[in-house]
Design an enzyme around this catalytic site. Structure first.
Site, mmCIF file in Angstrom:
data_model
loop_
_atom_site.group_PDB
_atom_site.id
_atom_site.type_symbol
_atom_site.label_atom_id
_atom_site.label_comp_id
_atom_site.label_asym_id
_atom_site.label_seq_id
_atom_site.Cartn_x
_atom_site.Cartn_y
_atom_site.Cartn_z
ATOM 1 N N HIS A 159 -0.880 6.498 -7.292
ATOM 2 C CA HIS A 159 -0.912 5.114 -6.789
ATOM 3 C C HIS A 159 -1.693 4.180 -7.707
ATOM 4 O O HIS A 159 -1.624 2.965 -7.549
ATOM 5 C CB HIS A 159 -1.509 5.084 -5.385
ATOM 6 C CG HIS A 159 -0.628 5.739 -4.364
ATOM 7 N ND1 HIS A 159 0.122 5.028 -3.463
ATOM 8 C CD2 HIS A 159 -0.346 7.049 -4.128
ATOM 9 C CE1 HIS A 159 0.814 5.864 -2.700
ATOM 10 N NE2 HIS A 159 0.541 7.097 -3.082
ATOM 11 N N ASP A 367 -5.088 -2.947 -11.710
ATOM 12 C CA ASP A 367 -4.700 -2.497 -10.368
ATOM 13 C C ASP A 367 -3.358 -1.787 -10.468
ATOM 14 O O ASP A 367 -2.461 -2.277 -11.175
ATOM 15 C CB ASP A 367 -4.576 -3.729 -9.443
ATOM 16 C CG ASP A 367 -4.838 -3.393 -7.975
ATOM 17 O OD1 ASP A 367 -4.576 -2.239 -7.574
ATOM 18 O OD2 ASP A 367 -5.294 -4.283 -7.230
HETATM 19 P P1 ADP Z 1 -6.149 -0.915 -2.744
HETATM 20 O O1 ADP Z 1 -5.124 0.112 -2.453
HETATM 21 O O2 ADP Z 1 -6.811 -0.790 -4.076
HETATM 22 O O3 ADP Z 1 -7.147 -1.106 -1.666
HETATM 23 P P2 ADP Z 1 -3.989 -2.817 -2.230
HETATM 24 O O4 ADP Z 1 -4.009 -4.307 -2.310
HETATM 25 O O5 ADP Z 1 -2.831 -2.169 -2.908
HETATM 26 O O6 ADP Z 1 -5.377 -2.329 -2.835
HETATM 27 O O7 ADP Z 1 -3.960 -2.331 -0.726
HETATM 28 C C1 ADP Z 1 -4.963 -2.741 0.172
HETATM 29 C C2 ADP Z 1 -4.452 -2.595 1.597
HETATM 30 O O8 ADP Z 1 -5.569 -2.680 2.471
HETATM 31 C C3 ADP Z 1 -3.503 -3.708 1.988
HETATM 32 O O9 ADP Z 1 -2.467 -3.176 2.789
HETATM 33 C C4 ADP Z 1 -4.384 -4.667 2.788
HETATM 34 O O10 ADP Z 1 -3.697 -5.359 3.824
HETATM 35 C C5 ADP Z 1 -5.393 -3.734 3.413
HETATM 36 N N1 ADP Z 1 -6.677 -4.425 3.592
HETATM 37 C C6 ADP Z 1 -7.409 -5.033 2.660
HETATM 38 N N2 ADP Z 1 -8.521 -5.594 3.184
HETATM 39 C C7 ADP Z 1 -8.482 -5.343 4.493
HETATM 40 C C8 ADP Z 1 -9.361 -5.649 5.590
HETATM 41 N N3 ADP Z 1 -10.492 -6.335 5.451
HETATM 42 N N4 ADP Z 1 -8.979 -5.201 6.800
HETATM 43 C C9 ADP Z 1 -7.848 -4.494 6.961
HETATM 44 N N5 ADP Z 1 -7.010 -4.170 5.978
HETATM 45 C C10 ADP Z 1 -7.314 -4.582 4.752
HETATM 46 C C1 G6P Z 2 -6.621 3.130 -3.158
HETATM 47 C C2 G6P Z 2 -6.279 4.558 -3.549
HETATM 48 C C3 G6P Z 2 -6.027 5.400 -2.303
HETATM 49 C C4 G6P Z 2 -7.217 5.284 -1.365
HETATM 50 C C5 G6P Z 2 -7.494 3.820 -1.032
HETATM 51 C C6 G6P Z 2 -8.711 3.628 -0.143
HETATM 52 O O1 G6P Z 2 -5.515 2.566 -2.564
HETATM 53 O O2 G6P Z 2 -5.129 4.561 -4.403
HETATM 54 O O3 G6P Z 2 -5.825 6.748 -2.654
HETATM 55 O O4 G6P Z 2 -6.989 6.013 -0.186
HETATM 56 O O5 G6P Z 2 -7.708 3.103 -2.236
HETATM 57 O O6 G6P Z 2 -9.837 4.263 -0.685
HETATM 58 P P1 G6P Z 2 -10.623 5.432 0.067
HETATM 59 O O7 G6P Z 2 -11.574 5.938 -0.951
HETATM 60 O O8 G6P Z 2 -11.284 4.770 1.220
HETATM 61 O O9 G6P Z 2 -9.626 6.471 0.514
#
Ligand code: ADP
Ligand code: G6P
Length: 457
Positions: A159, A367
């Site tokens: 991912h 990212d």
């Molecule tokens: P990452 O996987 O690095 O966190 P992404 O933008 O690909 O970044 O995915 C983040 C996911 O987490 C999104 O689906 C977003 O809606 C969710 N998210 C981010 N911040 C919050 C929050 N404060 N509360 C709930 N969901 C969140």
């Molecule tokens: C990114 C990573 C996921 C991970 C998520 C949240 O999206 O690609 O593998 O699950 O961040 O991070 P956490 O450490 O809370 O699982």
């Protein structure tokens, strides 16, 4: 003894969160939404850690999904999860924007936990089952599992970005990681660049014969391809057409004092997300008077994450200092230029926030994809709203009509924010229509089915 699951997802985390002592609820997020229906159709199971240290749980069913918890001790959480996964691999794979920690103790824990996941998967999978392993925490599982169960179809999806050879070369265990991934039949990446970095490394580090996207490993062919992940466009689009979401969006704007411009950032509080850079750009616009007092509010949602890892502790302190300074310097009674929240929100509240925001500011330094950018687009059927997007997000390959920025170029970000804030509605509409067309036709369901079709071909 063989298991009974003909379709198995293996991920560091289970797709549920605990509520209270004994209850679970499906975790939010695109991956779960995409895969849950496939699991329900195929008698699937999901294997992963349930999030608490030192607790062993029996398999259980939730929401039509069979869940198999894999336990982690307190020390494994520290060494495998916080350590090798998030203090070594995470920064290394994100362009070393923080310095990776290379430690043999962490590596040993990573190997041991990957081995536990592989054994658990070998026990759960039915003969000839399809096993789909997810993300950087489990890169050794494909080869470990193949050794135990050569009858399985094994897929792996990363991912996060897969780094260029020049960076990956730093890793003392580069050979072992590549060999681990090559246990899969199909290795999926977010971008074509990740797939070609991987093929190039297999050739250079392991001397394996390889073509553009195929690597020969003994008598097998391993394929490496890009499958850009996406969001559940249909369900978000439907959600924001419900009147209570629009009412809530209006309420949010009113609570912010009905400024002319609402800018929004939604990120895990991670140093890869470029939160400091975007606030610096906004701060300079305030300092120069290009944004006048009361004219705009920047809402920054910063989700708590990996809170015991040193770099994350430092980042939180830095961002909170920066927010405090900017609000202190430019705020007025009744108006703070930045609204900062270190909290999680449910899907409906996030959707309302997206609808309330005139400018969505997504500026990661690196990212894999960035789903927030695609969620914003999916929520703007009104064709209003502007997306400012970093060139360094995987999403930039697809969302070409965003206002593109280089997050290291503060002047460029200031220009993009100003343009986005003042763009006439017909230009916003033109761009948003094209962005939505892309996300609507390339949703998360398509991502999962493209990958699985290729794996099973
Ligand atoms: P990452 O996987 O690095 O966190 P992404 O933008 O690909 O970044 O995915 C983040 C996911 O987490 C999104 O689906 C977003 O809606 C969710 N998210 C981010 N911040 C919050 C929050 N404060 N509360 C709930 N969901 C969140
Ligand atoms: C990114 C990573 C996921 C991970 C998520 C949240 O999206 O690609 O593998 O699950 O961040 O991070 P956490 O450490 O809370 O699982």
């Amino acid at each position: 003894m063989r298991g009974t699951s003909s379709f198995l997802i293996v991920a560091n985390r289970l797709p549920v969160d605990r509520v209270g002592e004994k209850q679970w609820r499906r975790s939010p997020g695109g991956l779960v939404t995409a895969i849950a229906p496939v699991m329900q159709r195929r008698d699937g199971a999901w294997l992963g850690w349930h999030g608490a240290a030192g607790e062993e749980l029996k398999p259980f069913d939730h929401d039509g999904m069979h869940l198999i918890p894999v336990p982690l001790s307190q020390l494994e959480v520290e060494f495998y999860y916080e350590g090798f996964s998030n203090a070594t691999l995470w920064p290394l794979y994100h362009d070393v924007v923080a310095t990776p920690v290379y430690s043999r103790v962490l590596w040993d824990a990573y190997k041991a936990v990957n081995d536990r996941f592989a054994r658990a998967a070998a026990d759960a999978a039915a003969p000839g089952a399809v096993v789909w392993i997810q993300d950087y925490q489990l890169q050794l599982v494909p080869a470990m599992l193949r050794k135990l169960r050569p009858d399985l179809k094994i897929g792996f999806f990363l991912h996060i970005p897969f780094p260029p050879a020049e960076l990956f070369w730093q890793l003392p265990w580069r050979k072992e990681i590549l060999e681990g991934l090559l246990g899969a039949d199909l290795v999926g990446f977010q971008r074509p660049g990740g797939a070609s970095n991987f093929v190039r490394l297999a050739r250079r580090v392991l001397n394996l014969p390889a073509s553009r996207n195929e690597i020969q490993v003994d008598d097998r062919i391993v394929r490496a391809e890009a499958y850009p992940i996406s969001v559940d466009f249909g369900s978000l689009d439907q959600l924001v057409r419900e009147p209570h979401i629009m009412t809530r969006a209006k309420e949010i704007r009113a609570e912010l004092g009905n400024p002319d411009h609402v800018l929004l950032g939604v990120d895990r509080l991670d140093y890869t997300k470029g939160i400091g850079q975007r606030l610096k750009a906004y701060g300079e616009l305030l300092a120069e008077g290009r944004i006048e007092p009361g004219e705009a509010v920047f809402v920054q949602i910063a989700t708590p994450t990996r809170e015991r890892v040193e770099e994350y502790i430092r980042l939180r302190n830095d961002i909170e200092l920066q927010v405090g300074r900017l609000n202190g310097e430019y705020g007025l009674f009744g108006w703070s230029p930045i609204n900062y929240m270190h909290q999680s929100y449910n899907r409906e509240e996030l959707a309302a926030l997206y609808c309330a925001a005139d400018v969505m500011v997504v500026t990661p330094l690196r990212d894999g994809m960035n789903l927030v950018a695609k969620e914003y687009v999916a929520c703007r059927h009104d064709l209003r709203g502007a997306l400012v997007l970093s060139e360094f997000a995987g999403a930039a390959d697809e969302l070409k009509h965003a206002y593109m920025v280089n997050p290291y170029d503060i002047d460029g970000m200031k220009r993009a924010m100003m343009t986005a804030m003042h763009e006439p509605p017909h230009e916003l509409g033109r761009r948003m229509r094209s962005l939505r067309r892309r996300v609507a036709t390339h949703d998360v369901d398509r991502w999962a089915s493209d990958f699985l079709k290729d794996l099973e071909a």
